[in-house]
Design a protein around this motif. Structure first.
Motif, PDB file in Angstrom:
ATOM      1  N   PHE A 156       1.048  -1.296  -0.150  1.00  0.00           N
ATOM      2  CA  PHE A 156       0.112   0.228   0.631  1.00  0.00           C
ATOM      3  C   PHE A 156       0.802   1.312   0.060  1.00  0.00           C
ATOM      4  N   PHE A 157       1.790   1.205   0.302  1.00  0.00           N
ATOM      5  CA  PHE A 157       3.139   2.691   1.028  1.00  0.00           C
ATOM      6  C   PHE A 157       3.632   2.745  -0.220  1.00  0.00           C
ATOM      7  N   LYS A 158       3.981   1.518  -1.544  1.00  0.00           N
ATOM      8  CA  LYS A 158       4.275   1.955  -2.500  1.00  0.00           C
ATOM      9  C   LYS A 158       3.501   2.068  -3.544  1.00  0.00           C
ATOM     10  N   ILE A 159       2.318   1.642  -3.484  1.00  0.00           N
ATOM     11  CA  ILE A 159       0.944   1.974  -4.736  1.00  0.00           C
ATOM     12  C   ILE A 159       0.627   4.031  -4.641  1.00  0.00           C
ATOM     13  N   PHE A 160      -0.121   4.336  -2.823  1.00  0.00           N
ATOM     14  CA  PHE A 160      -0.321   5.119  -2.613  1.00  0.00           C
ATOM     15  C   PHE A 160       0.424   6.292  -2.814  1.00  0.00           C
ATOM     16  N   SER A 161       2.250   6.724  -3.344  1.00  0.00           N
ATOM     17  CA  SER A 161       2.385   7.500  -3.643  1.00  0.00           C
ATOM     18  C   SER A 161       2.072   7.580  -5.375  1.00  0.00           C
ATOM     19  N   SER A 162       1.122   7.108  -5.910  1.00  0.00           N
ATOM     20  CA  SER A 162       0.367   7.460  -7.138  1.00  0.00           C
ATOM     21  C   SER A 162      -0.563   8.033  -7.433  1.00  0.00           C
ATOM     22  N   TYR A 163      -1.080   8.138  -6.228  1.00  0.00           N
ATOM     23  CA  TYR A 163      -2.652   8.356  -6.278  1.00  0.00           C
ATOM     24  C   TYR A 163      -3.179   9.695  -5.701  1.00  0.00           C
ATOM     25  N   ILE A 164      -1.630  10.534  -4.990  1.00  0.00           N
ATOM     26  CA  ILE A 164      -2.162  11.867  -4.230  1.00  0.00           C
ATOM     27  C   ILE A 164      -2.183  12.702  -5.094  1.00  0.00           C
ATOM     28  N   GLY A 165      -3.270  13.643  -4.517  1.00  0.00           N
ATOM     29  CA  GLY A 165      -4.725  14.053  -5.125  1.00  0.00           C
ATOM     30  C   GLY A 165      -5.571  13.808  -6.092  1.00  0.00           C
ATOM     31  N   LYS A 166      -5.660  12.138  -6.437  1.00  0.00           N
ATOM     32  CA  LYS A 166      -6.913  10.993  -6.404  1.00  0.00           C
ATOM     33  C   LYS A 166      -7.538  10.852  -4.872  1.00  0.00           C
ATOM     34  N   LYS A 167      -8.893  10.221  -4.649  1.00  0.00           N
ATOM     35  CA  LYS A 167      -9.637  10.184  -3.807  1.00  0.00           C
ATOM     36  C   LYS A 167      -9.522   8.351  -3.685  1.00  0.00           C
ATOM     37  N   ILE A 168      -9.864   8.277  -2.601  1.00  0.00           N
ATOM     38  CA  ILE A 168      -9.673   6.369  -2.639  1.00  0.00           C
ATOM     39  C   ILE A 168     -10.606   5.821  -2.334  1.00  0.00           C
ATOM     40  N   GLU A 169     -11.499   5.128  -2.485  1.00  0.00           N
ATOM     41  CA  GLU A 169     -12.636   4.246  -1.698  1.00  0.00           C
ATOM     42  C   GLU A 169     -12.564   2.597  -1.317  1.00  0.00           C
ATOM     43  N   MET A 170     -11.996   2.617   0.198  1.00  0.00           N
ATOM     44  CA  MET A 170     -11.311   0.977   0.165  1.00  0.00           C
ATOM     45  C   MET A 170     -12.756  -0.184   0.697  1.00  0.00           C
ATOM     46  N   SER A 171     -12.639  -0.799  -0.147  1.00  0.00           N
ATOM     47  CA  SER A 171     -13.911  -1.577   0.523  1.00  0.00           C
ATOM     48  C   SER A 171     -13.090  -3.236   1.223  1.00  0.00           C
ATOM     49  N   PHE A 172     -13.255  -3.686   2.282  1.00  0.00           N
ATOM     50  CA  PHE A 172     -13.646  -4.571   2.903  1.00  0.00           C
ATOM     51  C   PHE A 172     -15.442  -6.052   3.035  1.00  0.00           C
ATOM     52  N   GLU A 173     -16.040  -5.029   3.061  1.00  0.00           N
ATOM     53  CA  GLU A 173     -17.783  -6.139   2.457  1.00  0.00           C
ATOM     54  C   GLU A 173     -17.103  -7.579   1.625  1.00  0.00           C
ATOM     55  N   LYS A 174     -16.351  -7.270   1.037  1.00  0.00           N
ATOM     56  CA  LYS A 174     -16.033  -8.886   0.855  1.00  0.00           C
ATOM     57  C   LYS A 174     -14.689  -9.739   1.286  1.00  0.00           C
ATOM     58  N   LEU A 175     -14.001  -9.289   2.507  1.00  0.00           N
ATOM     59  CA  LEU A 175     -13.176  -9.521   2.884  1.00  0.00           C
ATOM     60  C   LEU A 175     -13.652 -10.453   4.492  1.00  0.00           C
ATOM     61  N   LEU A 176     -13.489 -11.673   4.106  1.00  0.00           N
ATOM     62  CA  LEU A 176     -14.096 -13.082   4.598  1.00  0.00           C
ATOM     63  C   LEU A 176     -13.979 -12.971   6.622  1.00  0.00           C
ATOM     64  N   TYR A 177     -12.257 -12.523   6.505  1.00  0.00           N
ATOM     65  CA  TYR A 177     -12.145 -13.392   8.026  1.00  0.00           C
ATOM     66  C   TYR A 177     -10.665 -12.761   7.977  1.00  0.00           C
ATOM     67  N   ILE A 178     -10.213 -12.143   9.355  1.00  0.00           N
ATOM     68  CA  ILE A 178      -9.165 -11.116   9.324  1.00  0.00           C
ATOM     69  C   ILE A 178      -8.090 -11.608  10.708  1.00  0.00           C
ATOM     70  N   ASN A 179      -7.310 -11.597  10.819  1.00  0.00           N
ATOM     71  CA  ASN A 179      -6.907 -12.613  11.965  1.00  0.00           C
ATOM     72  C   ASN A 179      -6.662 -11.330  12.286  1.00  0.00           C
TER      73      ASN A 179
END
Length: 121
Positions: A41-64
């Motif tokens: 994420f830190f690598k790709i975020f540098s490409s998205y400065i000035g844009k908007k992000i929508e991050m969805s966890f709706e389809k994530l079934l499990y997290i430890n």
């Protein structure tokens, strides 16, 4: 756009109408997810400065529990980079309801990150 597929976790990244959509799918049960997730994420975020992000966890079934800290770091990084971000979760999924209560409390003072239930959209 780059995505991440590792073990049972799939993170899909795409752009629609100048918004970067990031969807988490599957199971995030990596033994040591911190370095993998934050580096990605830190690598790709540098490409998205000035844009908007929508991050969805709706389809994530499990997290430890090992994944909680990296996700908090990711949210804080979005704020640090001043990337306007909307994080969406599904309150009807038990682990999401519990985990996102903590995420909401932690991000309450972040100016660029908002967390919404999918029904609030």
């Amino acid at each position: 756009m780059p995505g991440l597929k590792i073990e049972k976790l799939n993170i899909i990244v795409k752009e629609e109408n100048d918004v970067i959509l990031i969807d988490w799918e599957g199971f995030c049960d990596l033994k040591d997810p911190g370095q993998i997730l934050t580096e990605f994420f830190f690598k790709i975020f540098s490409s998205y400065i000035g844009k908007k992000i929508e991050m969805s966890f709706e389809k994530l079934l499990y997290i430890n529990s090992s994944s909680i800290s990296p996700i908090i770091s990711i949210l804080r990084k979005l704020n640090e980079l001043q990337i306007s971000s909307k994080i969406v979760y599904d309150k009807s999924v038990f682990w999401q309801e519990i985990s996102f209560k903590s995420f909401i409390a932690i991000t309450a003072k972040l100016d660029y990150v908002t967390i919404k239930e999918k029904d609030e959209l």
